[in-house]
Design a protein around this motif. Sequence first.
Motif, PDB file in Angstrom:
ATOM      1  N   MET A   1      44.641  58.649  86.073  1.00 40.53           N
ATOM      2  CA  MET A   1      44.397  58.606  87.504  1.00 40.53           C
ATOM      3  C   MET A   1      45.265  57.517  88.122  1.00 40.53           C
ATOM      4  N   LYS A   2      45.938  57.861  89.203  1.00 34.98           N
ATOM      5  CA  LYS A   2      46.805  56.907  89.879  1.00 34.98           C
ATOM      6  C   LYS A   2      46.059  56.302  91.057  1.00 34.98           C
ATOM      7  N   ALA A   3      46.170  54.986  91.226  1.00 41.22           N
ATOM      8  CA  ALA A   3      45.506  54.291  92.327  1.00 41.22           C
ATOM      9  C   ALA A   3      46.244  54.558  93.632  1.00 41.22           C
ATOM     10  N   VAL A   4      45.483  54.687  94.706  1.00 42.02           N
ATOM     11  CA  VAL A   4      46.081  54.919  96.017  1.00 42.02           C
ATOM     12  C   VAL A   4      46.405  53.579  96.666  1.00 42.02           C
ATOM     13  N   SER A   5      47.132  53.614  97.763  1.00 34.54           N
ATOM     14  CA  SER A   5      47.555  52.391  98.441  1.00 34.54           C
ATOM     15  C   SER A   5      46.376  51.742  99.177  1.00 34.54           C
ATOM     16  N   VAL A   6      46.563  50.483  99.520  1.00 35.89           N
ATOM     17  CA  VAL A   6      45.537  49.734 100.248  1.00 35.89           C
ATOM     18  C   VAL A   6      45.310  50.345 101.626  1.00 35.89           C
ATOM     19  N   VAL A   7      46.355  50.851 102.231  1.00 34.37           N
ATOM     20  CA  VAL A   7      46.239  51.478 103.557  1.00 34.37           C
ATOM     21  C   VAL A   7      45.288  52.672 103.496  1.00 34.37           C
ATOM     22  N   LYS A   8      45.458  53.519 102.486  1.00 31.58           N
ATOM     23  CA  LYS A   8      44.578  54.690 102.347  1.00 31.58           C
ATOM     24  C   LYS A   8      43.143  54.265 102.071  1.00 31.58           C
ATOM     25  N   ILE A   9      42.979  53.238 101.254  1.00 38.60           N
ATOM     26  CA  ILE A   9      41.625  52.736 100.961  1.00 38.60           C
ATOM     27  C   ILE A   9      40.984  52.218 102.237  1.00 38.60           C
ATOM     28  N   ARG A  10      41.743  51.459 103.035  1.00 42.38           N
ATOM     29  CA  ARG A  10      41.203  50.914 104.279  1.00 42.38           C
ATOM     30  C   ARG A  10      40.767  52.039 105.214  1.00 42.38           C
ATOM     31  N   LYS A  11      41.579  53.069 105.343  1.00 38.14           N
ATOM     32  CA  LYS A  11      41.230  54.197 106.215  1.00 38.14           C
ATOM     33  C   LYS A  11      39.963  54.887 105.720  1.00 38.14           C
ATOM     34  N   GLU A  12      39.843  55.056 104.422  1.00 38.54           N
ATOM     35  CA  GLU A  12      38.665  55.708 103.859  1.00 38.54           C
ATOM     36  C   GLU A  12      37.417  54.861 104.054  1.00 38.54           C
ATOM     37  N   LEU A  13      37.555  53.556 103.950  1.00 33.40           N
ATOM     38  CA  LEU A  13      36.403  52.667 104.134  1.00 33.40           C
ATOM     39  C   LEU A  13      35.875  52.712 105.564  1.00 33.40           C
ATOM     40  N   HIS A  14      36.735  53.000 106.527  1.00 34.51           N
ATOM     41  CA  HIS A  14      36.293  53.119 107.918  1.00 34.51           C
ATOM     42  C   HIS A  14      35.357  54.308 108.108  1.00 34.51           C
ATOM     43  N   HIS A  15      35.457  55.284 107.228  1.00 35.53           N
ATOM     44  CA  HIS A  15      34.629  56.486 107.350  1.00 35.53           C
ATOM     45  C   HIS A  15      33.308  56.369 106.588  1.00 35.53           C
ATOM     46  N   ARG A  16      33.098  55.272 105.905  1.00 33.51           N
ATOM     47  CA  ARG A  16      31.877  55.091 105.108  1.00 33.51           C
ATOM     48  C   ARG A  16      30.812  54.336 105.903  1.00 33.51           C
ATOM     49  N   SER A  17      29.552  54.585 105.552  1.00 31.35           N
ATOM     50  CA  SER A  17      28.441  53.889 106.208  1.00 31.35           C
ATOM     51  C   SER A  17      28.249  52.506 105.577  1.00 31.35           C
ATOM     52  N   HIS A  18      27.426  51.713 106.233  1.00 35.83           N
ATOM     53  CA  HIS A  18      27.132  50.361 105.760  1.00 35.83           C
ATOM     54  C   HIS A  18      26.539  50.393 104.350  1.00 35.83           C
ATOM     55  N   ASP A  19      25.606  51.289 104.120  1.00 36.85           N
ATOM     56  CA  ASP A  19      24.959  51.378 102.803  1.00 36.85           C
ATOM     57  C   ASP A  19      25.952  51.806 101.720  1.00 36.85           C
ATOM     58  N   GLU A  20      26.827  52.727 102.071  1.00 44.77           N
ATOM     59  CA  GLU A  20      27.829  53.166 101.090  1.00 44.77           C
ATOM     60  C   GLU A  20      28.792  52.024 100.747  1.00 44.77           C
ATOM     61  N   LEU A  21      29.166  51.244 101.753  1.00 45.31           N
ATOM     62  CA  LEU A  21      30.052  50.099 101.504  1.00 45.31           C
ATOM     63  C   LEU A  21      29.377  49.067 100.600  1.00 45.31           C
ATOM     64  N   MET A  22      28.113  48.838 100.846  1.00 43.45           N
ATOM     65  CA  MET A  22      27.372  47.885 100.020  1.00 43.45           C
ATOM     66  C   MET A  22      27.302  48.378  98.580  1.00 43.45           C
ATOM     67  N   GLU A  23      27.059  49.631  98.413  1.00 44.99           N
ATOM     68  CA  GLU A  23      26.990  50.225  97.073  1.00 44.99           C
ATOM     69  C   GLU A  23      28.347  50.131  96.369  1.00 44.99           C
ATOM     70  N   LEU A  24      29.417  50.376  97.100  1.00 40.90           N
ATOM     71  CA  LEU A  24      30.764  50.266  96.522  1.00 40.90           C
ATOM     72  C   LEU A  24      31.058  48.830  96.063  1.00 40.90           C
ATOM     73  N   CYS A  25      30.689  47.851  96.889  1.00 36.82           N
ATOM     74  CA  CYS A  25      30.919  46.441  96.522  1.00 36.82           C
ATOM     75  C   CYS A  25      30.134  46.066  95.273  1.00 36.82           C
ATOM     76  N   LEU A  26      28.897  46.485  95.212  1.00 38.39           N
ATOM     77  CA  LEU A  26      28.084  46.176  94.032  1.00 38.39           C
ATOM     78  C   LEU A  26      28.631  46.856  92.782  1.00 38.39           C
ATOM     79  N   ARG A  27      29.088  48.063  92.950  1.00 38.93           N
ATOM     80  CA  ARG A  27      29.671  48.778  91.810  1.00 38.93           C
ATOM     81  C   ARG A  27      30.966  48.110  91.349  1.00 38.93           C
ATOM     82  N   LEU A  28      31.766  47.656  92.303  1.00 41.16           N
ATOM     83  CA  LEU A  28      32.997  46.938  91.969  1.00 41.16           C
ATOM     84  C   LEU A  28      32.693  45.667  91.180  1.00 41.16           C
ATOM     85  N   SER A  29      31.638  44.974  91.573  1.00 40.55           N
ATOM     86  CA  SER A  29      31.309  43.707  90.930  1.00 40.55           C
ATOM     87  C   SER A  29      30.868  43.894  89.479  1.00 40.55           C
ATOM     88  N   LYS A  30      30.479  45.091  89.113  1.00 46.57           N
ATOM     89  CA  LYS A  30      30.021  45.344  87.740  1.00 46.57           C
ATOM     90  C   LYS A  30      31.169  45.557  86.773  1.00 46.57           C
TER      91      LYS A  30
END
Length: 158
Positions: free
Chosen positions: A1-30
Amino acid sequence: MKAVSVVKIRKELHHRSHDELMELCLRLSKFKKENKELLTYLLFEAHNEEQYIETVIEELDEQFETINTNSFYYIKKSIRKILRNLKKYARYSQKKETEVELLLYFCQKLNDFTPNIHRNITLSKLYDRQILSIKKLVAGLHEDLQYDYNLRLEELED
């Protein structure tokens, strides 16, 4: 799997809800210790940079105390590891003043270290590279800070 650019990640994060962002951060920290350390810095220590510097300095002191001084080989390995950690902590902060403070402290500890690091070519060159790095960082700071840091650099170079 190839990682996407930071720009694409930023755009995708704008479409996520607060709870989804929190879940993503917690998952990243693991996944990685560095992710968890960065989140710890951002959430708990970014508001007080002086306290963060003191915490890192205390950790550096502990690491310097545990260096095996039986041979320069072990000293080199330990000092490189300490420097790697220091650079990582400076990268979390992204403030040039913090990086300069930490590198100045590191160089001061190297100067005071026994056995003398200047008896070993590799350690002496590592020290010189850090001094050059500090000079480059200081050149990009405000004039008042440049003056203060240059005074401390002169003390190290004597």
